[in-house]
Design a protein around this motif. Structure first.
Motif: not given
Length: 126
Positions: A47-54, A56-67
């Motif tokens: 977690l290196t940033g000040d704001r991270l989005i988790v 399934r979207a490709v634009t997320c900082d932490i991407r988890v492609p699950l339904g």
């Protein structure tokens, strides 16, 4: 000139020599999310940033492609030396240590569940 001086009224001594400062190296470790359940688990995300989005979207900082994961499921905000988790109105909610939350400050070894994905939060040192 002497290296020290005496106060005739007290038994104290004051040094006139400068005191060398000692350099101390400190080691830091990053805050991390450890995926313990989900695709390709186990995985670790620093977690290196000040704001991270988790999510399934490709634009997320932490991407988890699950339904069961929303496109933008959770936001992690840096907060008082650690992180706060915020649910982004996800379909399946955000659970912290088995309790559904909208927002919560994270502590070392907290378990976050997003759909069928589980993370363990590990505090770093700064």
């Amino acid at each position: 000139m002497p290296d020290f001086e005496f106060d005739s009224g007290e038994a104290s001594m004051t040094s006139l020599q400068p005191i060398p400062m000692v350099r101390v190296r400190t080691f830091t470790t990053p805050h991390v999310l450890e995926m313990v359940q989900g695709p390709d688990a186990p995985r670790t995300f620093e977690l290196t940033g000040d704001r991270l989005i988790v999510g399934r979207a490709v634009t997320c900082d932490i991407r988890v492609p699950l339904g069961e994961m929303s496109r933008q499921h959770m936001r992690l905000d840096r907060h008082q030396g650690g992180f706060r988790a915020v649910d982004l109105d996800s379909s399946n909610g955000l659970y912290l240590n088995e309790i559904r939350v909208k927002s919560a400050v994270l502590r070392d070894n907290d378990v976050l569940q997003l759909g069928d994905v589980a993370f363990v939060y590990h505090e770093g040192t700064t």
